[in-house]
Design a protein around this motif. Structure first.
Motif, PDB file in Angstrom:
ATOM      1  N   ASP A   1       0.799  -1.224   0.000  1.00 27.58           N
ATOM      2  CA  ASP A   1       0.000   0.000   0.000  1.00 27.58           C
ATOM      3  C   ASP A   1       0.831   1.274   0.000  1.00 27.58           C
ATOM      4  O   ASP A   1       0.350   2.316  -0.462  1.00 27.58           O
ATOM      5  N   SER A   2       2.049   1.222   0.527  1.00 31.62           N
ATOM      6  CA  SER A   2       2.845   2.442   0.675  1.00 31.62           C
ATOM      7  C   SER A   2       4.195   2.387  -0.032  1.00 31.62           C
ATOM      8  O   SER A   2       4.517   3.258  -0.841  1.00 31.62           O
ATOM      9  N   LEU A   3       4.980   1.379   0.309  1.00 36.09           N
ATOM     10  CA  LEU A   3       6.359   1.336  -0.164  1.00 36.09           C
ATOM     11  C   LEU A   3       6.469   1.245  -1.681  1.00 36.09           C
ATOM     12  O   LEU A   3       7.077   2.112  -2.320  1.00 36.09           O
ATOM     13  N   TYR A   4       5.909   0.196  -2.274  1.00 33.53           N
ATOM     14  CA  TYR A   4       6.049   0.006  -3.717  1.00 33.53           C
ATOM     15  C   TYR A   4       5.368   1.101  -4.532  1.00 33.53           C
ATOM     16  O   TYR A   4       5.938   1.565  -5.519  1.00 33.53           O
TER      17      TYR A   4
ATOM     18  N   SER B   1       7.399   3.364  -7.086  1.00 30.52           N
ATOM     19  CA  SER B   1       6.997   3.388  -8.494  1.00 30.52           C
ATOM     20  C   SER B   1       6.926   4.804  -9.035  1.00 30.52           C
ATOM     21  O   SER B   1       7.211   5.041 -10.206  1.00 30.52           O
ATOM     22  N   GLY B   2       6.547   5.734  -8.175  1.00 35.02           N
ATOM     23  CA  GLY B   2       6.467   7.125  -8.596  1.00 35.02           C
ATOM     24  C   GLY B   2       7.813   7.810  -8.726  1.00 35.02           C
ATOM     25  O   GLY B   2       7.896   8.920  -9.249  1.00 35.02           O
ATOM     26  N   GLU B   3       8.862   7.156  -8.279  1.00 33.68           N
ATOM     27  CA  GLU B   3      10.196   7.749  -8.279  1.00 33.68           C
ATOM     28  C   GLU B   3      11.129   7.166  -9.340  1.00 33.68           C
ATOM     29  O   GLU B   3      12.309   7.499  -9.364  1.00 33.68           O
ATOM     30  N   VAL B   4      10.600   6.295 -10.191  1.00 29.11           N
ATOM     31  CA  VAL B   4      11.447   5.613 -11.180  1.00 29.11           C
ATOM     32  C   VAL B   4      10.849   5.759 -12.580  1.00 29.11           C
ATOM     33  O   VAL B   4       9.730   6.238 -12.749  1.00 29.11           O
ATOM     34  N   ASP B   5      11.596   5.287 -13.562  1.00 29.85           N
ATOM     35  CA  ASP B   5      11.115   5.338 -14.944  1.00 29.85           C
ATOM     36  C   ASP B   5       9.978   4.335 -15.147  1.00 29.85           C
ATOM     37  O   ASP B   5       9.716   3.483 -14.294  1.00 29.85           O
ATOM     38  N   ALA B   6       9.304   4.450 -16.266  1.00 35.76           N
ATOM     39  CA  ALA B   6       8.116   3.640 -16.547  1.00 35.76           C
ATOM     40  C   ALA B   6       8.419   2.138 -16.570  1.00 35.76           C
ATOM     41  O   ALA B   6       7.616   1.328 -16.075  1.00 35.76           O
ATOM     42  N   GLU B   7       9.558   1.763 -17.114  1.00 32.15           N
ATOM     43  CA  GLU B   7       9.909   0.340 -17.186  1.00 32.15           C
ATOM     44  C   GLU B   7      10.095  -0.244 -15.781  1.00 32.15           C
ATOM     45  O   GLU B   7       9.602  -1.334 -15.481  1.00 32.15           O
ATOM     46  N   THR B   8      10.772   0.483 -14.935  1.00 28.12           N
ATOM     47  CA  THR B   8      10.983   0.018 -13.564  1.00 28.12           C
ATOM     48  C   THR B   8       9.667   0.035 -12.795  1.00 28.12           C
ATOM     49  O   THR B   8       9.396  -0.874 -11.994  1.00 28.12           O
TER      50      THR B   8
END
Length: 86
Positions: free
Chosen positions: A38-41, A45-52
């Motif tokens: 709910d929080s970590l991933y 996800s919002g801090e990386v590129d689309a592929e990651t």
């Protein structure tokens, strides 16, 4: 040496006071899984590129399956402990 890692890890957790026994450990694992899903991933996800971010989405999907299994196990343990009369 994997067979040695599990007992060694348990001893480390016991020494740190993190193994409580009963349903408490399972409840702690569920709370950790929920935090990750709910929080970590989502934050990561919002801090990386689309592929990651897509990889994180796959991880969350697998984690949701893991969470469901843990929930089911806790439910079964809770029901079974109520089956005993003392």
């Amino acid at each position: 040496h994997e067979e040695l890692a599990v007992p060694e890890r348990r001893l480390q957790l016991e020494a740190a006071g993190q193994v409580r026994g009963g349903n408490q450990d399972l409840e702690a694992a569920l709370a950790e899984e929920r935090y990750e899903n709910d929080s970590l991933y989502p934050r990561m996800s919002g801090e990386v590129d689309a592929e990651t971010a897509a990889v994180f989405a796959q991880v969350v999907a697998r984690q949701q399956e893991h969470l469901a299994r843990l929930d089911s196990l806790l439910d079964a343990m809770t029901r079974s402990s109520g089956d005993f009369s003392g």
